[in-house]
Design a protein around this motif. Structure first.
Motif, short mmCIF file in Angstrom:
data_model
loop_
_atom_site.label_atom_id
_atom_site.label_comp_id
_atom_site.label_asym_id
_atom_site.label_seq_id
_atom_site.Cartn_x
_atom_site.Cartn_y
_atom_site.Cartn_z
N GLU A 14 39.43 19.44 2.08
CA GLU A 14 40.10 18.52 1.17
C GLU A 14 39.92 17.06 1.59
N GLY A 15 39.12 16.87 2.63
CA GLY A 15 38.91 15.52 3.12
C GLY A 15 40.10 14.98 3.90
N ASP A 75 41.88 10.85 1.87
CA ASP A 75 41.42 12.21 1.58
C ASP A 75 40.64 12.19 0.27
N LYS A 76 40.33 13.33 -0.27
CA LYS A 76 39.48 13.38 -1.48
C LYS A 76 40.21 12.81 -2.70
N ASP A 77 41.54 12.75 -2.65
CA ASP A 77 42.32 12.15 -3.72
C ASP A 77 42.60 10.67 -3.47
#
Length: 495
Positions: A82-83, A114-116
């Motif tokens: 998820e980074g 993170d990915k978000d």
């Protein structure tokens, strides 16, 4: 014929390492490292996206995390599928001590997304992890300024209704006007969002901040102020209370829409509107100056009674004590024994009883006035004490006015009691001079009372007008828009 793969010794060691991270077993970790010193380095070759530090950080195993960081600090900079770094997981779960350990190893991860595109601070704010927030902002104060699609970290605190986290972050960025006015992807400030979710406690706090008041009428992408956002919400008691708070703080509806519509009708109408605007510019400037003066000097905070409850209690108690003492120990004292020959009209009344006021026999008219002033002050102060201990919501306008009137009566009649007692005990040959000394002071007091009373009357008139405006808006048709689509549970976010 199917051939089954036989687990190797290395696979078994990695499996036991992950089991140790789940259980937080430092002894198992030490045993595995003694048997295979390269076991931590081989984690990157395993099929798992999470490192043992990710798992231990998520579960809050502090000793295990410290042992891993001591032997392989680079784990702090590893990401999962998820980074997310271990710091993201520890922050989201609120494991403050683990957050401290990770920050000591690599504080730069505070600024890793993170990915978000969320920082560890954003995840902590979404869950209201105050301890983690404090450590993250201490390590990298600039992480507070990082913006995402959902707005700033303050937007996240409001959106997920974490009031204490919001208060801490607000104090950390006080003075940064632009950050307070930051907007999310829909153009909403934190005040827009709090109104939209009907968070009364949060709204009340925000309206106490000069940074918010200075731009209380800012617009979102739909061209709405916070007051107009409220109009699109479901009408209930909370809406009325929030609307009253917003209007009292100077939040208004957009006034330029009519002008914008008129400008689209033609250049001649635009020219007319411009001319009218120029001709009324002086009046507008005067009005703005008056509003600024009112907000800065005359408009009281809605919760000042609650903040000063203890002080009011002390003052009212002191006044009650003073007036009570004046009643049982009046000026001139009391008779120490029954007498018929006291020289103060005792023969007229038959006898001067022990314990009664001496001046009640000599100057009964003046003594009665003294007792009237003293008794009024005494009972006014008792009324204040009773209201303060009653448990009523003192920020209510009616309660605030009752308290103000009662306290004003207590102070005024205590002053009259003093001046009258002074006259009672002053010898006749200088009593006129003493009385003249109190005349200018009495005039000043009356002027102050008139000014304060006038301001309160103006407050009352404005409040009635705003109340009428708010209630008349209930009959308007609701606006159609996407305002409530993403917040199906907003009715429960009332603080």
């Amino acid at each position: 014929m199917e051939v089954k793969a036989t687990p190797t010794l290395e696979d078994d060691t990695i499996r036991r390492l992950y089991e140790a991270s789940l259980n937080g077993s430092v002894s198992t970790l030490n045993t595995l490292i003694q048997r295979n010193p390269l076991v931590l380095s081989r984690v990157s070759l395993s099929p798992f996206s999470d490192t043992p530090l990710h798992i231990a950080s998520l579960l809050g195993h502090l000793e295990f995390c410290e042992a891993l960081l001591k032997r392989k600090p680079s784990f702090a900079a590893e990401v999962d599928s998820e980074g997310r770094f271990p710091l993201h997981l520890a922050s989201a779960e609120g494991h403050t001590e683990v957050v401290k350990a990770l920050l000591l190893t690599n504080p730069d991860v505070c600024l890793a997304m993170d990915k978000d595109e969320k920082l560890p601070l954003h995840l902590a704010a979404m869950r209201g992890r105050l301890g983690a927030i404090q450590e993250l902002t201490k390590a990298r104060p600039d992480s507070i300024q990082q913006m995402i699609d959902d707005g700033s970290v303050l937007h996240l605190c409001v959106r997920y209704n974490h009031f204490e986290a919001l208060k801490f972050l607000v104090q950390s960025v006080r003075g940064d006007q632009q950050f307070f006015l930051a907007k999310d992807k829909d153009g909403n400030t934190i005040l827009h969002l709090a109104v939209r979710l009907k968070q009364i406690k949060t709204i009340k706090y925000l309206l106490m901040l000069p940074e918010i008041i200075a731009a209380a009428n800012s617009l979102n992408k739909a061209g709405l102020t916070a007051l107009e956002v409220l109009e699109q919400c479901t009408r209930d008691f909370l809406s009325l209370k929030i609307g009253d708070m917003l209007i009292e703080s100077g939040v208004q509806k957009v006034a330029h829409k009519a002008i914008g519509t008129a400008q689209q009708k033609g250049s001649s109408q635009t020219h007319s509107i411009t001319s009218q605007a120029k001709s009324s510019s002086n009046q507008s400037n005067i009005r703005k100056m008056w509003e600024k003066f009112w907000l800065k000097y005359l408009q009281y905070q809605t919760n000042w009674i609650e903040e000063k409850r203890g002080t009011l209690m002390v003052v009212a108690t002191v006044i009650a004590t003073m007036t009570f003492q004046s009643a049982i120990s009046p000026p001139g004292g009391v008779w120490q024994e029954d007498t018929l020959t006291g020289g103060l009209n005792c023969s007229i009344y038959g006898i001067c009883k022990a314990g009664t006021a001496v001046l009640a026999y000599d100057w009964s008219h003046g003594f009665l006035k003294f007792m009237a002033f003293n008794t009024t002050s005494f009972f006014s102060s008792l009324c204040v004490v009773l209201l303060l201990i009653s448990g009523f919501r003192l920020e209510n306008k009616l309660m605030m006015w009752i308290l103000t009137i009662a306290m004003t009566l207590a102070l005024t009649f205590m002053g009259l009691t003093y001046f009258w007692a002074q006259s009672l005990v002053t010898p006749d040959h200088i009593v006129d001079k003493v009385n003249r000394m109190g005349i200018p002071l009495s005039i000043v007091w009356v002027i102050i009372l008139l000014v304060v009373g006038l301001i309160h009357v103006i407050h009352l008139v404005f409040w009635i007008k705003k109340w009428k405006m708010l209630h008349s808006s209930k009959h308007l048709p609701p606006r159609i828009g996407p305002l409530n689509q993403n917040y199906p549970f907003q009715m429960y976010n009332t603080n």
